[in-house]
Design an enzyme around this catalytic site. Sequence first.
Site, short mmCIF file in Angstrom:
data_model
loop_
_atom_site.label_atom_id
_atom_site.label_comp_id
_atom_site.label_asym_id
_atom_site.label_seq_id
_atom_site.Cartn_x
_atom_site.Cartn_y
_atom_site.Cartn_z
N LYS A 218 38.96 37.59 48.99
CA LYS A 218 38.87 38.37 50.22
C LYS A 218 39.39 37.56 51.40
CE LYS A 218 35.04 41.45 49.02
NZ LYS A 218 33.69 41.88 49.35
N LYS B 275 41.44 44.89 39.51
CA LYS B 275 40.32 45.83 39.37
C LYS B 275 40.43 46.96 40.41
CE LYS B 275 36.89 43.95 42.29
NZ LYS B 275 35.69 43.51 42.76
N LYS C 179 37.45 49.42 46.45
CA LYS C 179 37.40 50.22 47.69
C LYS C 179 38.38 49.69 48.72
CE LYS C 179 32.43 50.62 47.56
NZ LYS C 179 31.99 49.24 47.49
P1 TYM Z 1 30.53 46.66 45.36
O1 TYM Z 1 30.21 47.60 46.44
O2 TYM Z 1 31.84 45.96 45.36
O3 TYM Z 1 30.38 47.36 43.97
C1 TYM Z 1 29.19 48.07 43.65
C2 TYM Z 1 28.96 48.09 42.15
O4 TYM Z 1 30.10 48.63 41.47
C3 TYM Z 1 30.60 47.68 40.54
N1 TYM Z 1 32.06 47.76 40.56
C4 TYM Z 1 32.79 47.93 39.46
N2 TYM Z 1 32.47 48.06 38.17
C5 TYM Z 1 33.47 48.24 37.28
N3 TYM Z 1 34.78 48.28 37.63
C6 TYM Z 1 35.15 48.13 38.92
N4 TYM Z 1 36.44 48.20 39.26
C7 TYM Z 1 34.15 47.94 39.91
N5 TYM Z 1 34.17 47.79 41.26
C8 TYM Z 1 32.88 47.68 41.63
C9 TYM Z 1 30.11 46.33 41.05
O5 TYM Z 1 30.06 45.37 40.02
C10 TYM Z 1 28.75 46.67 41.60
O6 TYM Z 1 27.79 46.71 40.57
N6 TYM Z 1 27.96 42.68 46.49
C11 TYM Z 1 27.80 43.98 45.92
C12 TYM Z 1 26.78 44.83 46.62
C13 TYM Z 1 25.44 44.22 46.69
C14 TYM Z 1 24.53 44.05 45.61
C15 TYM Z 1 23.39 43.41 46.16
C16 TYM Z 1 24.59 44.37 44.26
C17 TYM Z 1 24.85 43.71 47.81
N7 TYM Z 1 23.62 43.23 47.50
C18 TYM Z 1 22.30 43.09 45.37
C19 TYM Z 1 23.48 44.04 43.46
C20 TYM Z 1 22.36 43.41 44.01
C21 TYM Z 1 29.14 44.69 46.05
O7 TYM Z 1 29.88 44.49 46.95
O8 TYM Z 1 29.36 45.59 45.18
#
Ligand code: TYM
Length: 336
Positions: A113, A199, A202
């Site tokens: 990022k 991957k 968003k």
């Molecule tokens: P984020 O918002 O990037 O993604 C949310 C969830 O979706 C999964 N994910 C994916 N799984 C499969 N293929 C993909 N292309 C893909 N893109 C996203 C992520 O693995 C995630 O499970 N840091 C985290 C948010 C967060 C969080 C937490 C998660 C903040 N605090 C505490 C768990 C526990 C995030 O940005 O996810």
Amino acid sequence: MTKQRILSGIQTTGDLHLGNYLGAIRNWVEIQEQYDSYLFMADLHAITVPHDPKVLASTTRRVAATYLACGINPKQATIFIQSHISAHAELAWILNCITPLNWLERMIQFKEKALKQGEDVSVGLLDYPVLQAADILLYEPDHVPVGEDQRQHLELTRDIAQRVNYKFGTETQPILKVPNPLIRKEGARVMSLADGTRKMSKSDPSELSRISILDTNDAIATKIKKCKTDPTRGLEFGNPDRPECNNLLTLYMLLSGQTQATVAAECAEIGWGQFKPLLTETTIAAIAPIRDRYDEILAEPGYLDTVLREGREKAETLANATLSKVKNALGFAPMI
Ligand code: TYM
């Protein structure tokens, strides 16, 4: 017997896509009866990259409504907004003072990022995984169900918890519970429609790279029509020279609910011209009902507000209890 607990969240940077659905939400729905579930919208994480204040609140609510539309049952799960519970930011500060800087500098997501942000890298972007550790540790979950890209952040969370326990707890009385990642193999890494080696995300500037859970049927059809493929006829799983082929077949398998063997046999002889309409139809069949429920949820006056208020009240009690435990262990003056 009390249920084991899970906790997870999604950053509220935009509408959710098939990666979020298949890597995370779908799994939460499947296990919500079995576990005491805490699911939240990570809006504090959303401001670690430049954001638009005019849409932050509405994006957060859209994500909440998407959880419900995908089948999260608010009678079973506690659903809340991260920024509504100040213990997240407060524990993050405390953990900041315990986490070595070099643990953060080696985080892959930070490096990726930061590269995209150029000059505009905030301290928050570097600190992102510490806030995530606070999110998790406050609720003392047994498991954290996420996609593969979050594995490193969960390892860091475990390391931070163990460091706090080592420095301030005793072997018989640890302060923080060390959680386990729960990463299912299927759907853990959904790839971009524009490039099967990256991957689905968003933050990809191209809308054509991802299918949003709220996309219209026409948008889904267009995106699949334009998605990257290869010149080979006959589709197969697992060929490293054909990443797009593996990704699109995997999407088809997961969204149609068929086994890998069935899909492999069905698609072994066909070309892209035959496969794409099949994938389009399957994706629409999986997503359209979610989109309809989403519209109903937002049309019901006050419903989402009630879910979020009740979720906050319940989550806050648990979060504040853990925060107090940590503050006592670190020697802060008790409240008078
Ligand atoms: P984020 O918002 O990037 O993604 C949310 C969830 O979706 C999964 N994910 C994916 N799984 C499969 N293929 C993909 N292309 C893909 N893109 C996203 C992520 O693995 C995630 O499970 N840091 C985290 C948010 C967060 C969080 C937490 C998660 C903040 N605090 C505490 C768990 C526990 C995030 O940005 O996810």
